[in-house]
Design an enzyme around this catalytic site. Structure first.
Site, short mmCIF file in Angstrom:
data_model
loop_
_atom_site.label_atom_id
_atom_site.label_comp_id
_atom_site.label_asym_id
_atom_site.label_seq_id
_atom_site.Cartn_x
_atom_site.Cartn_y
_atom_site.Cartn_z
N TRP A 118 -50.45 18.55 58.72
CA TRP A 118 -49.61 18.88 57.55
C TRP A 118 -48.49 19.86 57.90
CZ3 TRP A 118 -54.93 18.95 57.78
CH2 TRP A 118 -55.61 17.98 57.04
N ASP A 119 -48.36 20.22 59.15
CA ASP A 119 -47.37 21.23 59.56
C ASP A 119 -47.62 22.56 58.86
OD1 ASP A 119 -45.28 22.38 60.89
OD2 ASP A 119 -43.74 21.64 59.53
N TYR A 120 -48.88 22.95 58.79
CA TYR A 120 -49.21 24.25 58.19
C TYR A 120 -49.12 25.37 59.24
CZ TYR A 120 -50.98 22.06 53.89
OH TYR A 120 -51.11 21.38 52.70
#
Lengths: 685, 121
Positions: A358-360
């Site tokens: 999620w590109d966290y």
């Protein structure tokens, strides 16, 4: 039945909203940019932590976590990243009298309409050596008089103004170091450092602005010499190094979403005097570095000098939205990792997202604080995240302060080949999430009505089973709340050690992500220029599209507020107060402040009981009461102030300084303004 | 039949209000740190005030009640729209100017009505 008046109000509001909300470019690495879950610090690390703690009791010198004198000599003010000033000349009673004392325009600005790329300037001024040091997005250092803004000297790196890894020319300013016992008359006893997009780190004398010849190659360190894997682009040094003792702890930024593989994340310790590399930290296991990459540290770090620890906010591996090439364990990706600052050894590490798709990225320095919970004093840290979580752990061991639970998470619809999702993810039980990600956000009736149900239709096409719903190839994709643009950004958490109150600004932004098989991607992102939000992840079987959930008028489909300022009592982890922050603005039209604004940047807090923050779309600078959250003062800046302000005292007068540089994440408004405020002289005397 | 000066008073007030609104909008667009400098919104406010000023100039010259009334409705919409835009631009003085312009429009209607229906001796 709606009255004529309310109908008119709604109509007016709708008209205004039609002009609202710029497409929010997406935040990855400040750009646009089979794991078994573990609920405890890395096991080997726990042992190291114990050893570290024991040895430190014997050998470490006493360095208070909160500096004894007012300090603002780094990106977050202090190494603890509290963004706290013990100054109280400006207080909640008189902050309304604050006046602009000086203003400087650096000239280093571009809106992207000419030959130069646009600028994104997220620097915090550094106050040290009776001087205010500024790094600009044209990669110049300015030394200013703290009382007048008059320039003492400037230094130009003459770096090429090319957006090599980012869509814009970016800088988060400078770092400052001084020798423990500076020798009078000898140069480079005090040094200012500035990094560039093309991976050069410059060291100049803080008194004269001349390069330090003893540092690396005549004052310039080529960081890219260590770019040895997947070196498609330079290791951009956009974030100034974190200075801990005589160590420069240096991360770098890359180019997310473009390719499957990227340079693997490394952090270097560099000798502050000589530029020699002391140690290198690798966030990814050796066998994963080539096939994946990143998990870098692109934002600032914090440090506990007394305990010899530096804390790394580590980003997610590459590519960000598909993990089929990295199904092995990578326990330090998307983590907070504590290193021994002298050796670079891992003392403990906590992974906040397992197998991140999620590109966290962990995007802000954890804030170090001593808190008292149930009568027990705990050396803690708070790690804010894009998800809107605040993880609170013991900063010496990485162990939970309040329980952090591993909970089962959605396992997807099976449409993404090669993916091997984590079964569980860590959820803090306290403090409560800054935004409710457990359910699909409520549709904003106004946006839905004026778009004749477009928002409802979009919601129906989006999958959402709570946060950590993995990307899909089906329908319009997965609703992501929050995703790369949401939650907390690099301003991080401020902390008042007196009242043990944490202050943090957060955004509420709904995005949606869809993966496209390679053939479908080439068709969808045909290059006609009409497509929005596509990124190829070249080499991976899937390209992706990430968009903000808006109707055809540009209105957000979800209910306001779009951004908030939140104060938390760290004795209990409970919210003290929360309020919408700033106002959204589009084409110059301001929306009601009750709707708040997406925020980029962060707060500073003072012993005067005042919180200073810019961060909002409307480019206003504001002061709030620490006690109540009431807005006490505001002024208009040239562009959104997208970093923390600096607070310092000079010649008996307290100043607060903002850099208003803008960031296209909020809107296409750029600035080159440095502006200082103080009380009128009569008041401050 | 050309209007007398007193009959043109409403249009004159409207014209002056529009010009004042224009000047404020111009300042908001060009001066730094107004919060709306260089924005499309401020530009729209400038153009709207110019349009209102032109409409105020034309108003006295119009013949026929129907034409005049249609023109007045257009002016009213212009005033309301500019008022609303100024409200969102946080340009309170433009709002004040639009209210004055509205008074001018009302004056224009009242004075025109008196001219058509003179009071009985």
């Amino acid at each position: 039945m709606p009255t004529l008046r309310t109908t008119a109000q709604r109509l007016g509001t709708a008209t205004a909203l039609a002009l609202f909300l710029t497409p929010l470019p997406l935040l990855a690495q400040d750009q646009n940019a089979d794991q078994t879950a573990s609920n405890a610090p890395e096991k080997a690390s726990s042992q190291a932590a114990s050893e570290q703690a024991a040895s430190q009791q014997d050998t470490s010198k006493s360095v208070p976590l909160v500096p004894g004198t007012p300090t603002w000599d780094s990106f977050h003010g202090q190494l603890n990243a509290q963004k706290y000033s013990p100054l109280d000349q400006i207080n909640a009673d008189n902050v309304g009298n604050l006046k602009k004392t000086w203003e400087v325009h650096t000239g280093d600005v571009s809106d992207g309409s000419g030959e130069l790329p646009p600028t994104v300037w997220s620097a915090t001024p550094v106050f040290a050596n009776d001087t205010l040091y500024i790094g600009t997005p044209f990669y110049r250092i300015l030394a200013l008089d703290p009382a007048t803004g008059e320039q003492k000297w400037s230094f130009d790196t003459n770096s090429k103004l090319e957006a090599l890894t980012q869509p814009a020319l970016k800088s988060r300013g400078v770092a400052y170091w001084e020798a423990e016992n500076p020798v009078e008359g000898k140069s480079c006893q005090k040094i200012v450092y500035l990094g560039t997009m093309d991976a050069q780190l410059f060291a100049v004398d803080a008194n004269t602005g001349k390069k330090c010849s003893n540092f690396a190659n005549n004052g310039v360190l080529n960081v890219n010499q260590w770019n040895d894997t997947n070196d498609k682009w330079p290791l951009s040094v956009l974030q100034p190094p974190t200075v801990v003792g005589d160590h420069l702890i240096l991360g770098w930024a890359g180019n997310d979403w473009a390719f499957e593989q990227a340079p693997p994340g490394t952090v270097f310790s560099i000798n502050a005097r000589t530029g020699e590399r002391e140690w290198t930290f690798h966030a990814l296991p050796k066998d994963m570095r080539e096939q994946s990459g990143t998990a870098n540290v692109w934002t600032h770090m914090s440090a506990d000098e007394e305990n010899g620890l530096v804390y790394l906010p580590v980003s997610s591996p590459s590519p960000n939205y598909w993990g089929g090439n990295r199904t092995e364990k990578a326990p330090m990706a998307t983590s907070t990792t504590a290193l021994d600052v002298d050796t670079g050894e891992v003392v403990w590490s906590r992974q906040w997202v397992h197998h991140d798709v999620w590109d966290y990225d962990i995007n802000s320095a954890p804030t170090l604080m001593d808190i008292t919970v149930d009568g027990e004093k705990i050396p803690a840290l708070v790690q804010a995240t894009k998800q809107g979580f605040l993880f609170v752990v013991n900063r010496l061991t990485g162990e939970d302060v309040w329980p952090i639970e591993e909970r089962p998470v959605p396992q997807g619809d099976g449409s993404v080949k090669g993916e091997k999702l984590a079964a569980t993810q860590p959820f803090p039980t306290k403090p409560a999430p800054l935004l409710d990600q457990s359910e699909k956000p409520e549709i904003w009736g106004l946006a839905d009505a004026v778009s004749f149900g477009q928002c409802s239709a979009l919601w129906d096409k989006l999958t959402y089973e709570g946060m950590y719903t993995p990307p899909t190839t089906k329908g319009e994709g997965t609703l992501a709340y929050p995703d790369s643009a949401g939650g907390v950004q690099w301003g991080g958490v401020a902390y008042d050690p007196q009242s043990q109150t944490a202050i943090v600004n957060t955004s509420h932004i709904v995005q949606y992500v869809k993966l496209y098989g390679r053939e479908a991607y080439e068709k969808a992102d045909s290059g006609s220029g009409n497509e929005v939000g596509f990124s190829p992840q070249k080499g991976a079987p899937y390209g992706m599209r990430l968009k903000v959930a808006r109707n055809w008028l540009g209105m957000p489909c979800w209910k306001p507020p779009f951004g908030e300022l939140v104060a938390l009592d760290m004795h209990t982890g409970d919210v003290k107060w929360r309020r919408p922050l700033g106002a959204s603005q589009q084409y110059g039209f301001f929306m009601p402040e009750s709707w708040g604004s997406p925020t980029i940047g962060g707060p500073a807090v003072t012993a005067g009981g005042v919180i200073f923050i810019g961060a909002s779309m409307d480019a206003k600078l504001r002061a709030y009461s620490l006690e109540t959250g009431e807005e006490l003062w505001e002024d208009q800046a040239e562009a959104p102030a997208v970093a923390n302000p600096a607070v310092y005292e000079y010649e008996g007068r307290e100043y607060v300084v903002f850099i208003a540089g803008g960031n296209s994440i909020l809107k296409d408004q750029v600035g080159d303004q440095v502006v200082a405020y103080a009380l009128p002289k009569d008041d401050s005397e | 039949m050309p209007q007398s000066r007193s009959q043109r008073l409403g249009a004159i007030v409207l014209l002056v209000a529009s010009l004042v609104g224009f000047a404020i909008a111009l300042y908001a667009y060009f001066a730094p740190l107004t919060g709306v400098n260089g924005t499309l919104g401020a530009l729209v406010a400038i153009l709207a005030n110019i349009a209102l000023a032109v409409m105020a100039l034309i108003l006295p010259a119009l013949k026929g009640n129907a034409t005049r009334n249609v023109w007045r409705v257009l002016i009213l919409l212009g005033l309301a729209g500019t008022f609303f835009a100024a409200l969102l631009l946080h340009q309170g003085w433009i709002c004040v100017a639009m209210v004055v312009g509205l008074i001018g429009l009302i004056l224009d209607m009242v004075l025109a009505n008196r001219a058509t229906h003179p009071a009985q001796p």
